[in-house]
Design a protein around this motif. Structure first.
Motif, PDB file in Angstrom:
ATOM      1  N   ILE A  12       0.914  -1.289  -0.104  1.00  0.00           N
ATOM      2  CA  ILE A  12       0.054  -0.086  -0.154  1.00  0.00           C
ATOM      3  C   ILE A  12       0.884   1.322  -0.144  1.00  0.00           C
ATOM      4  N   ALA A  13       1.900   1.292   0.888  1.00  0.00           N
ATOM      5  CA  ALA A  13       2.696   2.288   0.864  1.00  0.00           C
ATOM      6  C   ALA A  13       3.425   2.961  -0.287  1.00  0.00           C
ATOM      7  N   GLU A  14       3.826   1.693  -1.184  1.00  0.00           N
ATOM      8  CA  GLU A  14       4.567   2.009  -2.459  1.00  0.00           C
ATOM      9  C   GLU A  14       3.467   2.525  -3.437  1.00  0.00           C
ATOM     10  N   THR A  15       2.296   1.989  -3.275  1.00  0.00           N
ATOM     11  CA  THR A  15       1.084   2.443  -4.152  1.00  0.00           C
ATOM     12  C   THR A  15       0.978   3.909  -3.889  1.00  0.00           C
ATOM     13  N   VAL A  16       0.664   4.236  -2.674  1.00  0.00           N
ATOM     14  CA  VAL A  16       0.646   5.737  -2.212  1.00  0.00           C
ATOM     15  C   VAL A  16       1.740   6.582  -2.854  1.00  0.00           C
ATOM     16  N   THR A  17       2.976   5.969  -2.700  1.00  0.00           N
ATOM     17  CA  THR A  17       4.119   6.830  -3.224  1.00  0.00           C
ATOM     18  C   THR A  17       3.777   7.037  -4.779  1.00  0.00           C
ATOM     19  N   ASP A  18       3.268   5.857  -5.616  1.00  0.00           N
ATOM     20  CA  ASP A  18       3.157   6.049  -6.885  1.00  0.00           C
ATOM     21  C   ASP A  18       2.296   7.348  -7.193  1.00  0.00           C
ATOM     22  N   ILE A  19       1.107   7.479  -6.236  1.00  0.00           N
ATOM     23  CA  ILE A  19       0.128   8.618  -6.352  1.00  0.00           C
ATOM     24  C   ILE A  19       0.947   9.738  -6.313  1.00  0.00           C
ATOM     25  N   LYS A  20       1.676   9.806  -5.069  1.00  0.00           N
ATOM     26  CA  LYS A  20       2.475  11.059  -4.967  1.00  0.00           C
ATOM     27  C   LYS A  20       3.166  11.440  -5.975  1.00  0.00           C
ATOM     28  N   ASN A  21       3.961  10.501  -6.661  1.00  0.00           N
ATOM     29  CA  ASN A  21       4.794  10.954  -7.894  1.00  0.00           C
ATOM     30  C   ASN A  21       3.959  11.400  -9.089  1.00  0.00           C
ATOM     31  N   ILE A  22       2.714  11.020  -9.322  1.00  0.00           N
ATOM     32  CA  ILE A  22       1.899  11.523 -10.321  1.00  0.00           C
ATOM     33  C   ILE A  22       1.702  13.152  -9.964  1.00  0.00           C
ATOM     34  N   MET A  23       0.920  12.965  -8.759  1.00  0.00           N
ATOM     35  CA  MET A  23       0.668  14.372  -8.267  1.00  0.00           C
ATOM     36  C   MET A  23       1.771  15.405  -8.267  1.00  0.00           C
ATOM     37  N   SER A  24       2.875  14.941  -7.835  1.00  0.00           N
ATOM     38  CA  SER A  24       3.935  16.048  -7.885  1.00  0.00           C
ATOM     39  C   SER A  24       4.378  16.287  -9.193  1.00  0.00           C
ATOM     40  N   HIS A  25       4.488  15.432 -10.152  1.00  0.00           N
ATOM     41  CA  HIS A  25       4.794  15.857 -11.470  1.00  0.00           C
ATOM     42  C   HIS A  25       3.536  16.719 -11.833  1.00  0.00           C
ATOM     43  N   PHE A  26       2.397  16.388 -11.801  1.00  0.00           N
ATOM     44  CA  PHE A  26       1.585  17.292 -12.266  1.00  0.00           C
ATOM     45  C   PHE A  26       1.611  18.791 -11.693  1.00  0.00           C
ATOM     46  N   TYR A  27       1.603  18.755 -10.364  1.00  0.00           N
ATOM     47  CA  TYR A  27       1.508  20.105  -9.805  1.00  0.00           C
ATOM     48  C   TYR A  27       2.996  20.968  -9.955  1.00  0.00           C
ATOM     49  N   ARG A  28       4.172  20.294  -9.950  1.00  0.00           N
ATOM     50  CA  ARG A  28       5.403  20.832  -9.902  1.00  0.00           C
ATOM     51  C   ARG A  28       6.140  21.287 -11.415  1.00  0.00           C
ATOM     52  N   GLN A  29       5.780  20.123 -12.256  1.00  0.00           N
ATOM     53  CA  GLN A  29       6.724  20.121 -13.348  1.00  0.00           C
ATOM     54  C   GLN A  29       6.206  20.544 -14.579  1.00  0.00           C
ATOM     55  N   LEU A  30       4.625  20.730 -14.553  1.00  0.00           N
ATOM     56  CA  LEU A  30       4.130  21.023 -15.727  1.00  0.00           C
ATOM     57  C   LEU A  30       3.922  22.459 -15.780  1.00  0.00           C
ATOM     58  N   ASP A  31       3.816  23.124 -16.927  1.00  0.00           N
ATOM     59  CA  ASP A  31       3.483  24.833 -16.929  1.00  0.00           C
ATOM     60  C   ASP A  31       2.012  24.712 -16.796  1.00  0.00           C
TER      61      ASP A  31
END
Lengths: 203, 203
Positions: free
Chosen positions: A91-110
């Motif tokens: 579960i923890a690693e799956t939540v980390t996958d979600i975290k990475n998706i959200m982080s890319h969306f919020y921080r790396q996209l214009d």
């Protein structure tokens, strides 16, 4: 007595699960929230250029999942067997996958790319994860693993508000088991007290 | 007797550490390598739409770090204390950060963006990590944690060839401690035997 100093940004994110586990365990901690402009100076002093870090008796710990697992074990929130720990970790690693998706969306996209991407995240990507997590909670007596509170419950619940803040929609409330799970955790007296006094942040 | 069926793509990646730990532990396993065109059919049948999965006595496990930790513990490759496990986990999550960087570079960028990005990865991002990891190995008697072999040694070494394959450069060989660490692991007789018979893949 152990001393704890958590350094993170002024947001919930992957720092909030650590704050919640420390709070649940009755540990006092310094809740250092740095501003983006100070991050440039601090970054080279962290073990791998990332936050959060947790300073414990002068030792600098890093990586939020590793910290949550360690503190969770100390607080009796680990699994009772290698198998139960595996279930927690999946579960923890799956939540980390979600975290990475959200982080890319919020921080790396214009701004423009982010608005293009938002519907896919809101209607496909995040629901894909939340449906499955909701079902796991349903099948485990209202928790993620084996009908009992473990550290991964805090890891998800603590980060869940950041998912909502980044998407600009209370998406977790659409999933009844996830929604009840969060309410239950937030009704633990120590956590309720923490939430009432923590700084208010959008994400 | 336990039965193991590992399903992954025909590459090393984050499947290779699992293959190595199973091999080290003397476990026979089915090494299923699916082609991209079969992935579309298989994806909805996996727990969270991702590979690798490890089927163990009919139970489907997912998330490579969780699987490595579980198998590692079973094989005596875990830490001796909660603190030692924390040290293992901090390295493991850091390797996962590298994995995410490499995966984004190799899978999500178009050819032109990838070539633009390559120098930054080769000269800055990856060296930043490798320098620090090299130093940790140096300070821990040739291993990542406490002068002894743990599952995270396989997690990094198994994935390290994929970093090199994706970058098109034997970047790990520039770091003497990392280089010796890999050689030492690959000289373990079971691992040597595995490497001699595994399918040859670029990444």
């Amino acid at each position: 007595m152990n001393t704890y100093k958590l350094t993170y940004f002024n947001l919930k994110g992957i720092g909030e699960p650590i704050r919640m586990i420390l709070t649940y365990a009755g540990k006092d901690f310094d809740d250092i929230r740095i501003e983006r402009e100070h991050w440039v100076q601090l970054k080279p002093k962290t073990p791998f250029g990332k936050l959060p870090t947790l300073e414990m008796n002068g030792k600098v710990l890093h990586q939020s999942v590793a910290i949550c697992r360690y503190l969770g074990e100390e607080a009796g929130l680990g699994g009772n067997s290698n198998w139960e720990n595996l279930e927690i970790d999946m579960i923890a690693e799956t939540v980390t996958d979600i975290k990475n998706i959200m982080s890319h969306f919020y921080r790396q996209l214009d701004d423009e790319s982010r608005e293009k991407k938002r519907p896919e995240l809101l209607n496909e990507t995040i629901p894909f994860y939340l449906e499955r997590l909701d079902n796991i909670i349903k099948n485990n007596g209202g928790y993620f693993v084996n009908n009992k509170l473990t550290w991964v419950d805090f890891y998800f619940a603590g980060f869940s508000e950041t998912i909502e803040g980044m998407l600009g929609e209370k998406i977790c409330e659409k999933y009844s088991n996830i929604s009840q799970h969060r309410k239950k955790l937030y009704n633990i007296p120590e956590i309720q007290n923490w939430i009432s006094k923590r700084p208010s942040t959008m994400i």
